[in-house]
Design a protein around this motif. Structure first.
Motif, short mmCIF file in Angstrom:
data_model
loop_
_atom_site.label_atom_id
_atom_site.label_comp_id
_atom_site.label_asym_id
_atom_site.label_seq_id
_atom_site.Cartn_x
_atom_site.Cartn_y
_atom_site.Cartn_z
N ALA A 500 0.82 -1.22 0.00
CA ALA A 500 0.00 0.00 0.00
C ALA A 500 0.85 1.26 0.00
CB ALA A 500 -0.94 -0.01 1.21
N ALA A 501 1.93 1.27 0.76
CA ALA A 501 2.76 2.49 0.87
C ALA A 501 3.42 2.81 -0.47
CB ALA A 501 3.81 2.31 1.96
N SER A 502 4.02 1.80 -1.11
CA SER A 502 4.68 2.06 -2.39
C SER A 502 3.66 2.37 -3.49
CB SER A 502 5.57 0.88 -2.79
OG SER A 502 4.84 -0.33 -2.75
N ARG A 503 2.45 1.83 -3.37
CA ARG A 503 1.40 2.16 -4.33
C ARG A 503 1.03 3.64 -4.20
NH1 ARG A 503 -3.45 0.29 -3.64
NH2 ARG A 503 -4.08 0.28 -5.82
N ALA A 504 0.98 4.13 -2.94
CA ALA A 504 0.61 5.53 -2.70
C ALA A 504 1.63 6.49 -3.32
CB ALA A 504 0.47 5.79 -1.20
N THR A 505 2.91 6.07 -3.35
CA THR A 505 3.95 6.92 -3.93
C THR A 505 4.22 6.56 -5.39
OG1 THR A 505 5.66 5.40 -3.12
CG2 THR A 505 5.06 7.25 -1.70
N LYS A 506 3.39 5.65 -5.91
CA LYS A 506 3.47 5.24 -7.32
C LYS A 506 4.80 4.61 -7.68
CE LYS A 506 0.10 8.71 -8.79
NZ LYS A 506 -0.22 9.82 -9.72
N THR A 507 5.41 3.93 -6.68
CA THR A 507 6.67 3.23 -6.95
C THR A 507 6.44 1.73 -7.11
OG1 THR A 507 7.12 3.00 -4.59
CG2 THR A 507 8.02 4.94 -5.71
#
Length: 533
Positions: A500-507
């Motif tokens: 979820a965290a990396s999805r939020a930063t589009k990484t």
């Protein structure tokens, strides 16, 4: 092309009679239906018994005078007792099954003006269920002076979707019922709302058993109780709600608790006991954690469902109990069947309707409405209204909907958390300090559970000896990944939560593929770790 009008009805052995010229001054409903100015009868199917054959012939000749275009088709149905509901319904049902209804070219109407009241009821049932694809027709005597044969006629269409006010009322009742099952909580999850709508539809329209699946604390017992209350409010059920946690039934006492026993059936049986199944007679029996029952108890439960009868312990005579069954489980019963721990025939009986209740962390949009619900419940129960201050509420909601919040006991965890903060709230307001303390308490609670479960989780997916070759660091991470997989409905859903965290930063790219590759590093796949293959 204009459709033909076909009218079906009984010969009125009292209202349609008349032999002399004076008969034209009398109101005869079968004649009157053929005298409507704006309604042409193309075919009139006249039902009569052999005693009324002469009257039917006379009516046919009279109709030829007033409506030459009407074809009269006599239908003989002999009834021993026209007031016997079973006989009349059976005869008309057979008539409808044998009739060729050409709805593309003909419109059908049932004249309920003639015939007994029992016949009218039967016509209504057959039309409402579309066994007879017809509208109902009701005529009444002329309102003017004697000799005026103008007869008012009403057409009643039983297709409820055509009646806006009725349809609106039904939709409102359906919303109320669904809200009732959700305890009045305005849930924001479209998937959960659809699930509750379907459960409400099945609960109202069926007495068949059904199965509620989902993790502990997802609300299975609470939902079963609300279903009982809903059915009782609609007079579909009169008996009690009997809630049984099958995990608490152990050994020899399980049979006695469920099915009862007679006096002297075993040492200590100083008096007879009816048992929980008998207690549920006329009501609803909820067997939570049904997968914990032994095979013998499962066999008797199956017979009690199918035959409504069972044998108490030590008895030589069966007892009867007519109840509706709802079963609950957090186990994979299909896997239990493969392992020989659950009867396949019982699962087949329960599997007619199966509903999976999602875990709380799969319904994060519903956490905030449930916080409000818990606060309102506390205000009702304790008579004191406790609220959050703005900053404290924002912090708790942020944590509660984040990936840090495990909610391992689901709504039980959330309810307990709100209760603790309400109890400790200074001056009736939950502040940031109270929230900070509660977040720490929840993290400790969940991490303690993880430490105890770590080795168990990994031993379930790895063969003996394999775990020793994996670093402790990787073991801790892998155990958490497996836990998320088991609590998620699909590989994609698990990937969205884990990354979820990396999805939020589009990484992050394809979450499902990323998770699949991670599991492959340990020679694992989705089916193995989730149990949902």
């Amino acid at each position: 092309m204009t459709k033909k009008n076909v009218v079906i009805g009984f010969v009125g052995t009292t209202l349609d009679t008349g032999k002399w010229e004076s008969r034209w001054e009398r109101w005869r409903p079968t004649i009157a239906v053929c005298q409507q100015e704006d309604f042409i009868v193309d075919r009139l199917e006249l039902i009569h018994d052999h005693h009324a054959a002469g009257l039917t012939e006379r009516l046919t000749r009279d109709i030829a005078q007033v409506s030459p275009e009407t074809q009269v088709a006599p239908v003989i149905i002999n009834l021993k007792d026209p007031w016997d509901f079973e006989e009349v319904y059976g005869a008309l049902h057979d008539f409808s099954r044998g009739h060729h209804f050409d709805t593309e070219n003909e419109d059908y109407f049932i004249n309920i003006t003639t015939g007994t009241h029992v016949a009218q009821i039967c016509w209504f049932l057959l039309a409402e269920t579309r066994h007879v694809p017809a509208k109902l027709m009701q005529l009444s005597p002329p309102r003017k002076a004697r000799g005026d044969i103008t007869s008012p006629m009403r057409i009643i269409d039983l297709d409820l979707s055509r009646y806006d006010r009725i349809a609106t009322r039904f939709r409102a009742e359906q919303r109320d019922a669904a809200s009732f099952l959700k305890s009045g909580i305005a849930t924001r999850s479209p998937a959960f709302n659809r699930l509750i709508d379907r459960i409400e539809q099945v609960a109202i329209n069926s007495r068949a058993p059904f199965l509620l699946m989902g993790p502990t604390g997802a609300g299975k017992s609470h939902l079963a109780r609300r279903i009982h209350e809903l059915k009782k409010s609609r007079h579909q059920i009169e008996g009690p709600f009997v809630d049984v946690n099958c995990a608490t039934l152990r050994g020899d006492t399980a049979m006695s608790s469920l099915f009862g026993h007679v006096k002297g059936a075993f040492t200590g049986a100083q008096s007879a006991r009816p048992g929980l199944l008998k207690s549920a007679d006329g009501g609803l029996l909820f067997l939570d954690e049904i997968g914990e029952l032994g095979l013998d108890e499962q066999a008797m439960i199956l017979r009690a469902i199918e035959e409504k009868r069972f044998l108490p312990v030590g008895a030589d005579k069966e007892t009867a109990s007519d109840f509706q069954l709802i079963a609950g489980t957090n186990r994979d019963l299909n896997e239990a069947v493969r392992q020989g721990r659950f009867r396949e025939d019982l699962l087949a009986r329960l599997n007619l309707w199966t509903f999976m209740l999602p875990a709380l962390k799969e319904r994060t949009e519903d956490i905030e409405p449930n916080i409000d619900f818990e606060l309102e419940r506390h205000a009702r129960d304790d008579g004191a209204k406790i609220t959050f201050n703005k900053e404290a509420r924002a912090r708790f909601v942020t944590f509660a909907t984040s990936t840090q919040a495990e909610w391992s006991a689901n709504f039980r965890d959330l309810s307990a958390s709100i209760t603790r903060m309400v109890t400790l709230a200074p001056k009736g307001r939950i502040d940031e300090e109270t929230v900070t303390e509660e977040i720490g308490r929840l993290k400790d609670l969940w991490s303690g559970g993880r430490r105890g479960q770590l080795s168990d989780i990994l031993n379930e997916v790895f063969p003996e000896g394999r775990l020793a070759r994996i670093d402790l660091f990787d073991q801790a991470q892998l155990a958490q990944v497996i836990t998320v997989c088991r609590d998620s409905a699909s590989l994609s859903a698990a990937g969205r939560r884990l990354f979820a965290a990396s999805r939020a930063t589009k990484t992050s790219g394809n979450d499902a593929d990323r998770l699949r590759k991670y599991l492959a590093r340990f020679d694992l796949d989705w089916a193995t770790v989730s149990g949902k293959g």
